[in-house]
Enzyme design. Structure first.
Site, PDB file in Angstrom:
ATOM      1  N   HIS A  42      31.974  28.901  39.112  1.00  0.00           N
ATOM      2  CA  HIS A  42      31.673  29.717  40.299  1.00  0.00           C
ATOM      3  C   HIS A  42      32.772  30.732  40.603  1.00  0.00           C
ATOM      4  CE1 HIS A  42      27.982  27.758  41.425  1.00  0.00           C
ATOM      5  NE2 HIS A  42      28.547  26.583  41.308  1.00  0.00           N
TER       6      HIS A  42
ATOM      7  N   ASP B 191      35.269  41.044  51.017  1.00  0.00           N
ATOM      8  CA  ASP B 191      34.927  40.494  49.718  1.00  0.00           C
ATOM      9  C   ASP B 191      33.402  40.431  49.687  1.00  0.00           C
ATOM     10  OD1 ASP B 191      34.180  38.509  47.685  1.00  0.00           O
ATOM     11  OD2 ASP B 191      36.317  38.079  47.536  1.00  0.00           O
TER      12      ASP B 191
ATOM     13  N   HIS C  91      35.986  43.878  43.988  1.00  0.00           N
ATOM     14  CA  HIS C  91      36.963  43.248  44.872  1.00  0.00           C
ATOM     15  C   HIS C  91      38.117  44.196  45.185  1.00  0.00           C
ATOM     16  CE1 HIS C  91      34.892  40.012  42.675  1.00  0.00           C
ATOM     17  NE2 HIS C  91      35.013  39.328  43.788  1.00  0.00           N
TER      18      HIS C  91
ATOM     19  N   TYR D  85      32.938  27.740  50.025  1.00  0.00           N
ATOM     20  CA  TYR D  85      31.480  27.605  50.079  1.00  0.00           C
ATOM     21  C   TYR D  85      31.032  26.351  49.345  1.00  0.00           C
ATOM     22  CZ  TYR D  85      26.527  28.846  49.548  1.00  0.00           C
ATOM     23  OH  TYR D  85      25.146  28.842  49.573  1.00  0.00           O
ATOM     24  N   TYR D  86      31.587  26.127  48.170  1.00  0.00           N
ATOM     25  CA  TYR D  86      31.216  24.939  47.410  1.00  0.00           C
ATOM     26  C   TYR D  86      31.992  23.706  47.847  1.00  0.00           C
ATOM     27  CZ  TYR D  86      27.782  27.158  44.578  1.00  0.00           C
ATOM     28  OH  TYR D  86      26.630  27.778  44.184  1.00  0.00           O
TER      29      TYR D  86
END
Length: 500
Positions: free
Chosen positions: A192, A212, A243, A38-39
């Site tokens: 993160h 997740d 998780h 995502y990052y």
């Protein structure tokens, strides 16, 4: 030295600061970005635009060759970190639904094609994106598509190392037909990162089977905390119990402390994808709980006796004291059947008071009464079954996210949790099957039952673990995995014996 000064620090050749340092530190040699896809998506645009500018004005720097071409490798890694629909796997802080249709990935794909090896697979991604950059790289892609050079981007099983030198664990992606498994044994992932060593998520054709959670944030939706991270990101999403991995004594890995987690990473035992019938990854974690070692081996296995490839999951825990182990399966869909009787409380209460447990409602409880605990569910027209090796002291809990959440910031999703108390060394073994389907038009259910008759541990020693799987036809398969020194001899770590 003058060149360094002229570049304003962007290109310090010692790699300790500036642009080169920002390439060196977060990217592994395989192109994995330590914060997760995502990052990585977010970071790729400035990285690549600046690199393209450097290439144009300072070609002698060979920026696209720096660190063995890691910038271009990172794009291939990022594309492989997406499911069948192109959505990025929500490792660490990641909002579900972010995909390679994002404009940052249009930039990444075009630049990668133009300045890289002109991989025709990238052209198929660009065709799906349906847009290109208005520059030379976009023109190259458009011409490549026009001239019929596009070929499918072939996603296969891949192991992506983490850390600047590729020595800080990694992420293994196992793919077999329509089944994808994402196995996280990476480093912390900077600020993160989540506290979930040896966790995984499972997909079929881009749909989540076991999920997740991702981040707890509604990005740019003002009504939800101004669109910023919600407090539940820390109290729920980052915690281990959120998780699909083991939580010990209701405490998160590294006590959910960044300063501890950032010092450690899991270690690869072995990864093997050469045999198309058996895609397998195995890794060890020794620091999440001091005094406890966890070794998890996960495989997607294609077997003629089963309709679809199934997952074999072996979590071996060795500790220096008795503990309580909680092992959740965050399934999506409707409960169909179990082979155990459970009680449903009239009033919902939280499972615990901290470390994420305060956000779990307890919806049902049971005691395992069989050597195998079986659970089946239905999601989006497909059937799934979980078979786990259990003992009569194991507790089985149905949980649902949403307790202590007065602003409804969390999604109300469910899990089946195995709880094993007063155990020192133990083994969690499960098989997850995808099978059959249901049509609401014809109202017909096809192959809605599990194909497994028995799942059994036949050997569990320090060097080896052996699991026997018997299907409903009586055919038996034996799987043997090496628990120690396997990485040097990966080709010999898994043996299969078909007894039929």
């Amino acid at each position: 030295e003058k060149e360094k000064d002229d570049d304003g620090g962007f290109l310090n050749k010692d790699g300790k600061a500036g642009f080169l340092a920002n390439i060196e530190e977060p990217f592994s040699p395989d192109g994995y970005y330590n914060e997760g896809p995502y990052y990585q998506r977010y970071a790729m645009y400035p990285f690549l635009v600046f690199a393209e500018g450097l290439h144009n004005v300072k070609p002698e720097l060979m920026i696209f060759e720096y660190k063995e071409g890691v910038l271009l490798k990172s794009i291939n890694a990022l594309l492989n970190l997406s499911d069948a629909n192109g959505d990025f796997f929500p490792l660490n802080d990641g909002q579900k639904g972010m995909s390679y249709y994002n404009d940052a990935l249009v930039t990444a794909v075009d630049i990668s094609y133009h300045f890289g090896t002109q991989d025709p697979g990238l052209l198929s991604i660009a065709t799906e994106q349906n847009k290109v950059l208005l520059d030379d790289s976009g023109l190259a892609v458009a011409l490549g598509i026009k001239n019929g050079k596009a070929k499918p981007f072939d996603k296969k099983s891949i192991n992506l190392s983490d850390g600047p030198d590729g020595t800080q664990g990694g992420v293994g992606i196992l793919r077999n037909e329509d089944i994808e498994l994402v196995f996280k044994y990476a480093a912390q992932g900077s600020s993160h990162g989540h506290y979930d060593k040896l966790s995984y998520s499972l997909y079929e054709k881009g749909e989540e089977i076991l999920q997740d959670y991702g981040l707890a944030r509604f990005v740019n939706i003002e009504q939800k905390g101004g669109g910023n991270y919600l407090k539940e990101n820390k109290t729920w999403a980052k915690q281990t119990i959120a998780h699909n991995t083991v939580t010990q004594n209701e405490t998160s890995h590294f006590n959910a402390k960044y300063e501890i987690g950032s010092q450690h990473h899991s270690v690869l035992n072995y990864f093997s994808s050469e045999n198309e019938n058996i895609q397998i990854a195995s890794a060890k974690e020794t620091n999440a709980y001091p005094g406890t070692e966890m070794l998890r081996t996960m495989a997607i296995i294609k077997d003629k006796d089963f309709e679809k490839p199934y997952v074999l999951d072996i979590m071996k825990v060795v500790s220096n004291k008795d503990n309580q182990y909680d092992f959740p399966y965050y399934f999506l869909g409707q409960v169909l059947s179990t082979n155990f009787e459970y009680k449903v409380p009239e009033t919902l209460k939280a499972l615990g008071t901290k470390n994420g447990y305060q956000h779990l409602y307890l919806e049902g409880t049971a005691k395992a009464k069989n050597d195998n605990t079986k659970f089946s569910w239905l999601n989006k027209g497909k059937f799934y079954s979980l078979t786990s090796v259990t003992n009569t002291n194991d507790e089985i809990l149905f949980t649902r996210i949403g307790a202590n959440d007065p602003e409804f910031n969390l999604r109300r999703e469910a899990a089946l949790m195995l709880r094993r108390k007063n155990s020192k060394n133990t083994l969690f073994v499960s098989v997850i099957e995808a099978h059959g389907g249901y049509s609401p038009v014809s109202e017909s259910a096809v192959n809605s039952n599990s194909s497994i008759k028995e799942l059994k541990v036949v050997l569990d020693t320090e060097p080896y673990t052996a699991i026997q799987i018997t299907n409903v036809k009586g055919n038996t398969k034996l799987f043997i995995t090496a628990n120690t020194n396997a990485s040097k001899e990966a080709k010999h770590t898994l043996k299969i014996n078909d007894k039929n």
